[in-house]
Motif scaffolding. Structure first.
Motif, mmCIF file in Angstrom:
data_model
loop_
_atom_site.group_PDB
_atom_site.id
_atom_site.type_symbol
_atom_site.label_atom_id
_atom_site.label_comp_id
_atom_site.label_asym_id
_atom_site.label_seq_id
_atom_site.Cartn_x
_atom_site.Cartn_y
_atom_site.Cartn_z
ATOM 1 N N ILE A 31 0.839 -1.202 0.000
ATOM 2 C CA ILE A 31 0.000 0.000 0.000
ATOM 3 C C ILE A 31 0.872 1.249 0.000
ATOM 4 O O ILE A 31 0.380 2.344 -0.219
ATOM 5 N N SER A 32 2.138 1.096 0.278
ATOM 6 C CA SER A 32 3.045 2.241 0.226
ATOM 7 C C SER A 32 4.460 1.751 -0.088
ATOM 8 O O SER A 32 4.929 0.787 0.503
ATOM 9 N N ASP B 191 -0.217 0.556 -7.605
ATOM 10 C CA ASP B 191 0.084 1.921 -8.030
ATOM 11 C C ASP B 191 0.520 2.767 -6.832
ATOM 12 O O ASP B 191 -0.228 3.609 -6.336
ATOM 13 N N VAL B 192 1.715 2.519 -6.371
ATOM 14 C CA VAL B 192 2.240 3.280 -5.233
ATOM 15 C C VAL B 192 3.656 3.746 -5.568
ATOM 16 O O VAL B 192 4.320 3.157 -6.430
ATOM 17 N N GLY B 193 4.077 4.794 -4.886
ATOM 18 C CA GLY B 193 5.436 5.302 -5.076
ATOM 19 C C GLY B 193 5.752 5.505 -6.549
ATOM 20 O O GLY B 193 4.967 6.093 -7.292
#
Lengths: 516, 346
Positions: free
Chosen positions: A411-412, A433-435
């Motif tokens: 999630i991150s 779809d993170v960072g």
């Protein structure tokens, strides 16, 4: 470029009087494994001609286990400090506060409390902390035991607190402020260094602010995640924060006072660190923009993406079988931020289409045993015992030739090294779809994007989308080979460690020259 | 000394002074003597009158005494008598109308625009305040408001926020959904741990029913999507069937749940059988009409939908269900103030 040093070292304890670069670490290398720790290890080993020192800041000794990394030879100094170690409080005694010091403290506070942050506040804070030593006018005893300090806390409670409990206010103020005296002690005993290099804002960043102020040496900040943002997210969800508002006062849309207080505290630490840092480095553009929004001066910011040792993984490409192995592998610690449950749930859907598929989880489970247990129970609940395998810590060079897809359901993230390592071995990625995952998979606009996608990106916490993309990549050899080729090209061109080292070398040299 | 006697004594002294032959003398020394004597008498008069005044007229002290002195000094004898009269009037008890007068309140702050619309937490209001064009702090506040909204309403909103561009919003939304899911999963695990043990028939039935309901809760509150949702619905159906097969006791609630599961799985006929069985077992008919109408709708039997809606025409509903009923009964053509309050768009 090398400073004189006389290290006295055994396996874990190393001390030196002088180092070239003093790395300031909060909750990472060498006691916690993960992306940032690997990066620190990589940087230290990447500059064997420099003598490094490291200061590890932790909360309490019992929160950390053994060292997770073998210390590099050129790490000549390691200091470990615990900011919430209860044993370190001074004995209770009667103290009288110095009026001038209290006035200075009130002046610094009023700037912060009234939200009038200015670039000078970092300097003012450091000047205040000059007085925080045992021989200063604002030592720890004064904060803890003087009547003037008590009166000031009462006054601030009346003026600012919207929470009715003074007791909780008092202890929150104590808990928030106490680490500063420990940090000052750490700054005093730190070895001489030519550059201070912090890997986050927060407490490590503030230590950098104090060290720069005391010794007038350049201070660099390399942020992987954005510390303030991550702290805020934790605090918004924290259950330990008290909210004593009565049923009539409790408006769920209003953040409780103590929550606000903690959030503001970390925002201020971030702001002061940005003001003091000479070079502020982000891994990718979105994070750099976030730093600007949190107060970083634009002219000092820069992006330096992570890089890996491509040559180490390249031979694995030849070991791969011609068939695409229907094996997904999540490489990472089994902790909530990796959202391994979504990966397991996605596997429940994948096996409906690819009955031979397997989902591996390669990473240590001891950081959050409770979460690891929940994941195992979820596997049983979904009837996936023979499909999902918990492998524990694995050497990636042994693993990557056997897997068809590196999956990241986090999630991150910032710029995950495991994606790049998978690329180097020719394994495409399926990420959330993170960072910088979009950038790593689809490339930055221009030449990078022209290489083609090296995997797929789906939104967070969406097992259906994760499963659909996994089935697409694993069941279609043509797409798999295309993405694999793009992955190799992308990592070789943009994410090699040589590229990263050369940028850091230039920055270190600039800062060394500045002093000569 | 009693203040009233004192005042009378002072009045007598003033009268004596004013009737003194020295008053008519043209000698300057006599003039000053008389004036000084009158001033002293006036001071004494004002002092005694001050003592006689009720407390509410005694403040500010100096100003009051000075005023009383002026009365006594400017009008010899008469002024002092006037003082006595003033004290007498002021000592009179308050009239009934004065004592029980209705206080006139300050107007309500209708002009305070700051306080308007701050606590709106309707679904539409929250959604609009979560729009990406809204400043970050307001979005975060609106997100926190969802903690006070029922899960079934909040979760679809949180679900859409999982793809939000702002990390903070996305992660807090994830955290909120995750904590709900964790809570239900923990309960499921507890029941699953109980299941293999040597349970009595009633205990096993209770355990299976709990498992069916908890799995259904994951579906009902929107915590599972896509094929995973299908899998969880199947789990819920499996536990419900196992519980019903045990035949420990007739359970209309469980039969009603079975009906909803059938409906979710798209089996309208089985759902209809199940709801009839639930009603036969004692499930309240009033609660079954809406579900019967939904089953009829799935079977495209619109006349039956209308019939079922007629059965519940006089019941109270939430705004959304009422809108459905009104549509089928054609009452939506005549909007009422009640409708306008809840459904301004209809």
């Amino acid at each position: 470029m090398t400073a004189d040093s006389s290290p006295t070292s055994d396996k874990n304890t190393r001390t030196a009087q002088e180092v070239d670069v003093l790395v300031l670490l909060e909750g990472t290398f060498p006691y916690v494994s993960g992306g940032v720790s690997s990066w620190v290890n990589q940087i230290i080993r990447g500059f064997p001609e420099l003598k490094f020192g490291a200061i590890f800041l932790g909360s309490r000794p019992q929160d950390y286990g053994k060292m997770r990394y073998e210390l590099p030879d050129n790490l000549v100094h390691l200091d470990v400090a615990y900011l919430y170690d209860e044993r370190s409080s001074p004995p209770i005694r009667q103290v009288k506060a110095n009026k001038k010091a209290m006035a200075l403290m009130e002046s610094v506070h009023s700037t912060l409390l009234e939200g009038k942050l200015t670039p000078a506040c970092s300097h003012d804070f450091s000047c205040l902390m000059d007085e925080a030593g045992p021989d200063g006018k604002l030592d720890h005893d004064t904060f803890l035991y003087s009547m003037e300090s008590w009166e000031y806390i009462k006054q601030c409670y009346r003026k600012f607190s919207t929470d009715p409990s003074f007791v909780d206010y008092f202890w929150t103020i104590r808990t928030i402020h106490s680490p500063f005296w420990h940090l000052r002690e750490v700054a005093v005993r730190a070895p001489k260094a030519r550059i201070y290099h912090s890997v986050s804002t927060g407490y490590a960043g503030i230590l950098g602010v104090l060290l720069k102020h005391r010794n007038k040496r350049p201070f660099m900040l390399s942020e992987h995640g954005i510390y303030v943002k991550e702290r805020k997210i934790d605090l918004y969800q924290a259950q330990w924060l008290k909210d004593n508002r009565s049923v009539f006062e409790n408006d769920p849309s209003k953040v409780s006072y103590f929550r606000q207080l903690w959030i503001r505290f970390f925002e201020h630490l971030g702001y002061m660190t940005y003001q003091a840092a000479d070079d502020i480095l982000a891994l990718y553009e979105a994070n750099r923009k976030r730093q600007l929004a949190d107060g970083a001066p634009p002219e000092r910011t820069m992006n330096i993406p992570n890089g890996i040792d491509v040559g180490k993984f390249a031979p694995l490409r030849a070991l791969r079988s011609k068939e695409v192995p229907p094996i997904m592998c999540l490489i990472g610690r089994v902790v909530p931020i990796k959202d391994i449950k979504t990966y397991i749930r996605a596997m429940r859907i994948v096996v409906n289409y690819l009955p031979n598929a397997e989902a591996w989880i390669a990473g240590p489970e001891d950081e959050s045993p409770e979460y690891a247990q929940e994941c195992r129970e979820l596997v049983a609940q979904l009837g996936l015992q023979d499909k999902v395998k918990f492998l524990g810590f694995q050497k990636l060079t042994d693993l990557l030739s056997k897997v068809g897809l590196v999956v990241l359901s986090s999630i991150s993230e910032a710029l995950p090294l495991v994606i790049l390592e998978g690329y180097a071995a020719g394994v495409p990625t399926l990420a959330t779809d993170v960072g910088s995952c979009q950038q790593l998979v689809y490339g930055l606009p221009g030449e990078d994007a022209a290489i083609g996608p090296s995997g797929r990106v789906v939104r967070i916490a969406d097992p259906q989308a994760l499963a659909t993309a996994a089935v697409e990549l694993l069941s279609n050899p043509e797409i798999w080979h295309q993405t694999s080729e793009s992955a190799i090209k992308r990592v070789e061109k943009y994410y090699s460690q040589e590229l990263m080292f050369s940028t850091y070398r230039a920055l270190y040299e600039k800062n060394f020259q500045w002093q000569e | 000394m009693n203040a009233i006697y004192g005042t009378w004594l002072v009045i007598a002294a003033d009268l004596a002074l004013m009737s003194s032959p020295k008053l008519l003398s043209t000698n300057e020394a006599d003039f000053w003597l008389i004036t000084l004597g009158h001033a002293l008498v006036s001071v004494a008069a004002s002092f005694f009158a001050y003592l006689l005044l009720p407390r509410r007229y005694k403040v500010p002290r100096l100003a009051v005494i000075a005023t009383l002195f002026c009365f006594a000094f400017i009008a010899p004898v008469v002024g002092a008598i006037g003082l006595l009269l003033i004290t007498r009037i002021s000592l009179r008890p308050l009239q009934e109308s004065e004592r029980f007068a209705v206080p006139v309140a300050v107007d309500l702050p209708v002009f305070d625009v700051q306080s308007k619309d701050q606590s709106r937490s309707g679904q539409g209001a929250i959604r609009s305040r979560l729009h990406t064009a809204v400043p970050g702090a307001t979005r975060m506040q609106s997100l926190l408001t969802l903690q006070a909204v029922p899960n079934r309403v909040a979760n679809p909103i949180l679900e859409t926020l999982l793809s939000d561009n702002t990390d903070d919003v996305r992660l807090v939304a994830f955290g909120m959904l995750d904590s709900q899911e964790k809570k239900i999963s923990r309960q499921i695990r507890q029941e699953l741990d109980r299941l293999p043990h040597d349970l009595t028939l009633a205990q096993r039935f209770d355990c299976l029913r709990q498992l069916a309901q908890l799995n259904w809760e994951l579906v009902y509150s929107g915590l599972a999507q896509g094929e995973l949702r299908k899998h969880i619905v199947e789990q819920s159906a499996m536990y419900a069937d196992q519980a019903l097969e045990l035949g420990a006791e007739p359970d209309p609630g469980l039969m009603f749940l079975r009906c909803r599961i059938f409906l979710e799985q798209g089996d309208a006929d089985a759902a209809e059988d199940a709801i009839h069985q639930a009603v036969n077992l004692g499930f309240p008919k009033a609660s079954a009409w809406m579900l019967l109408a939904e089953i009829a709708f799935r079977k495209r039997n619109f006349a039956a939908v209308h019939e079922y809606m007629l059965q519940i025409s006089d019941q109270n509903f939430t705004s959304r269900a009422r809108a459905v009923r009104d549509y089928w009964l054609r009452v939506d053509l005549e909007s009422t103030p009640h409708d306008r309050r809840f459904l301004p768009h209809l």
